[in-house]
Motif scaffolding. Structure first.
Motif, PDB file in Angstrom:
ATOM      1  N   LEU A   1       1.123  -1.104   0.493  1.00  0.00           N
ATOM      2  CA  LEU A   1       0.023  -0.023  -0.028  1.00  0.00           C
ATOM      3  C   LEU A   1       0.675   0.712  -0.330  1.00  0.00           C
ATOM      4  N   ALA A   2       1.736   1.508   0.960  1.00  0.00           N
ATOM      5  CA  ALA A   2       2.579   2.344   0.521  1.00  0.00           C
ATOM      6  C   ALA A   2       3.374   2.642  -0.747  1.00  0.00           C
ATOM      7  N   LYS A   3       3.776   1.804  -1.799  1.00  0.00           N
ATOM      8  CA  LYS A   3       4.256   1.834  -2.654  1.00  0.00           C
ATOM      9  C   LYS A   3       4.155   1.828  -3.700  1.00  0.00           C
ATOM     10  N   ILE A   4       1.879   1.415  -3.392  1.00  0.00           N
ATOM     11  CA  ILE A   4       1.078   2.281  -4.368  1.00  0.00           C
ATOM     12  C   ILE A   4       0.820   3.044  -4.122  1.00  0.00           C
ATOM     13  N   TYR A   5       0.566   4.215  -2.789  1.00  0.00           N
ATOM     14  CA  TYR A   5       0.539   5.670  -2.724  1.00  0.00           C
ATOM     15  C   TYR A   5       2.075   6.317  -2.775  1.00  0.00           C
ATOM     16  N   VAL A   6       3.343   5.827  -3.499  1.00  0.00           N
ATOM     17  CA  VAL A   6       4.132   7.004  -3.465  1.00  0.00           C
ATOM     18  C   VAL A   6       4.398   6.523  -5.576  1.00  0.00           C
ATOM     19  N   ASP A   7       4.143   5.307  -5.729  1.00  0.00           N
ATOM     20  CA  ASP A   7       3.103   5.522  -6.882  1.00  0.00           C
ATOM     21  C   ASP A   7       2.361   6.795  -7.424  1.00  0.00           C
ATOM     22  N   ALA A   8       1.372   6.216  -7.520  1.00  0.00           N
ATOM     23  CA  ALA A   8       0.651   6.817  -7.339  1.00  0.00           C
ATOM     24  C   ALA A   8       0.617   9.278  -7.298  1.00  0.00           C
ATOM     25  N   ALA A   9       1.914   9.301  -5.637  1.00  0.00           N
ATOM     26  CA  ALA A   9       1.723  10.313  -5.165  1.00  0.00           C
ATOM     27  C   ALA A   9       2.641  11.137  -6.401  1.00  0.00           C
ATOM     28  N   LEU A  10       3.495  10.240  -6.856  1.00  0.00           N
ATOM     29  CA  LEU A  10       4.710  10.754  -8.261  1.00  0.00           C
ATOM     30  C   LEU A  10       4.126  10.307 -10.002  1.00  0.00           C
ATOM     31  N   GLY A  11       3.039  10.589  -9.992  1.00  0.00           N
ATOM     32  CA  GLY A  11       2.138  10.542 -10.929  1.00  0.00           C
ATOM     33  C   GLY A  11       2.739   9.031 -12.083  1.00  0.00           C
ATOM     34  N   ASN A  12       2.901   7.839 -11.551  1.00  0.00           N
ATOM     35  CA  ASN A  12       3.592   6.428 -12.484  1.00  0.00           C
ATOM     36  C   ASN A  12       1.882   5.743 -12.203  1.00  0.00           C
ATOM     37  N   LEU A  13       0.873   6.431 -12.532  1.00  0.00           N
ATOM     38  CA  LEU A  13      -0.030   5.046 -12.144  1.00  0.00           C
ATOM     39  C   LEU A  13      -0.080   3.757 -13.082  1.00  0.00           C
ATOM     40  N   GLN A  14       1.019   3.655 -14.173  1.00  0.00           N
ATOM     41  CA  GLN A  14       0.978   2.739 -14.896  1.00  0.00           C
ATOM     42  C   GLN A  14       1.661   1.196 -13.423  1.00  0.00           C
ATOM     43  N   ARG A  15       2.970   1.952 -12.952  1.00  0.00           N
ATOM     44  CA  ARG A  15       3.443   1.252 -11.475  1.00  0.00           C
ATOM     45  C   ARG A  15       3.240   1.264 -10.928  1.00  0.00           C
ATOM     46  N   ALA A  16       1.756   2.100 -10.129  1.00  0.00           N
ATOM     47  CA  ALA A  16       1.045   1.637  -9.276  1.00  0.00           C
ATOM     48  C   ALA A  16       0.135   0.755 -10.123  1.00  0.00           C
ATOM     49  N   PHE A  17      -0.717   0.419 -10.503  1.00  0.00           N
ATOM     50  CA  PHE A  17      -1.629  -0.444 -10.655  1.00  0.00           C
ATOM     51  C   PHE A  17      -0.586  -1.506 -10.890  1.00  0.00           C
ATOM     52  N   SER A  18       0.814  -1.402 -11.403  1.00  0.00           N
ATOM     53  CA  SER A  18       1.816  -3.262 -11.498  1.00  0.00           C
ATOM     54  C   SER A  18       1.821  -3.467  -9.927  1.00  0.00           C
ATOM     55  N   THR A  19       1.952  -2.529  -9.571  1.00  0.00           N
ATOM     56  CA  THR A  19       2.496  -3.180  -7.920  1.00  0.00           C
ATOM     57  C   THR A  19       0.725  -3.769  -6.678  1.00  0.00           C
TER      58      THR A  19
END
Length: 317
Positions: free
Chosen positions: A254-272
């Motif tokens: 969840l922490a990694k998803i939050y950071v990916d989303a905060a950085l605007g990298n949604l592809q990485r967020a959804f991959s995680t």
């Protein structure tokens, strides 16, 4: 070499005469330093002629700090004497001792200047001096100075292998994350990664692991400071610590998803998120509803995804 030894000898004699001349009350403790050997003239002093460089009178009689200031003054004299000869410059041990005394007396600005001179002279920074740098910079809130020292060491052949102890690495990481200093947190994790690699490659491997709670804190710092570098380092060291024996905890995902989303990298967020769902698809239904809730745990991802409407969702489709 002969002239340098002569200068060293004169410096040493002057220091001893100065101590004897003032009947120094800290004589017993000073004589335990390796620079001064246990000689008869210390145990049974005779009054010498007035020294050309006498110590000032003690302005704070009875203060134990005077012992440190005394030694700082003595070594400044020692350094000046060494510099009287063109071919005789302070060596690494001289710098180390002066820096140590300055840190002990909380003269951090002067200490950092001598650390700078040590590095400019091409000397290796000892672990004792580095530990004092860490302690003083943390106590005085000078984390930027500590980051600068680490960065300079990384560029020097003599110091690029700088490797603080495992416990010191944890201490540095904790402080860095408390202060949201992403650079210092990254360097702490980098030091720890070296220890992990060294342990794995040793005969009779020693398998070191970073506490997952520390990684979650590092991911939080990465999110608050928008540091992709710290994000990648945190996730990499967690993976290495787990050694593919188990999945990261839900809090880590969840922490990694939050950071990916905060950085605007949604592809990485959804991959995680997909990896997270795969790892915990067999969780109890109540737990699954909680950790995959779009209203609580996944709310940051939902908000990031809806930021620009369908245009954002199209980029991850």
């Amino acid at each position: 070499m002969t002239s340098q030894m002569a200068i060293l000898s004169r410096a040493r004699k002057t220091l001893l005469k100065t101590l004897n001349h003032h009947n120094n009350p800290f004589k017993a403790s000073i004589s335990t330093f390796t620079f001064l050997s246990q000689e008869a003239q210390l145990a049974h002093p005779r009054l010498p002629p007035p020294s050309p460089t006498p110590l000032p009178p003690n302005p704070a009689s009875g203060s134990p700090l005077y012992n440190y200031f005394l030694w700082t003054d003595l070594y400044f004299i020692y350094i000046r004497m060494l510099q009287t000869g063109k071919e005789s410059m302070p060596d690494d041990e001289s710098y180390e001792l002066v820096v140590g005394m300055l840190f002990l007396t909380d003269q951090i600005d002067a200490a950092l200047r001598y650390v700078d001179l040590t590095l400019k002279s091409g000397y290796m920074l000892s672990m004792r001096v580095f530990a004092e740098c860490v302690r003083s910079c943390v106590n005085k809130g000078r984390l930027a100075a500590l980051v600068s020292i680490i960065e300079r060491c990384k560029t020097m052949d003599q110091n690029k292998a700088l490797s603080p102890s495992w416990n010191m690495c944890i201490f540095i990481a904790d402080i860095a994350m408390q202060e949201d200093n992403s650079k210092l947190a990254f360097y702490a994790l980098e030091f720890m990664a070296r220890w992990i690699a060294r342990g794995e490659n040793a005969r009779g491997p020693v398998l070191l692991s970073v506490d997952e709670g520390l990684v979650v804190s590092a991911l939080g710092t990465a999110g608050r400071t928008y540091s992709c570098t710290l994000l990648d380092a945190s996730w990499a060291i967690l993976r290495r610590s787990l050694r593919q024996k188990k999945a990261p905890q839900p809090e880590s995902y969840l922490a990694k998803i939050y950071v990916d989303a905060a950085l605007g990298n949604l592809q990485r967020a959804f991959s995680t998120l997909h990896e997270f769902e795969t790892a915990y698809r067999n969780s109890p239904k109540e737990a699954e509803e909680d950790i995959f809730s779009p209203f609580t745990s996944l709310h940051p991802l939902v908000m990031a995804s809806s930021k620009n409407g369908f245009e954002t969702l199209h980029t991850v489709g």
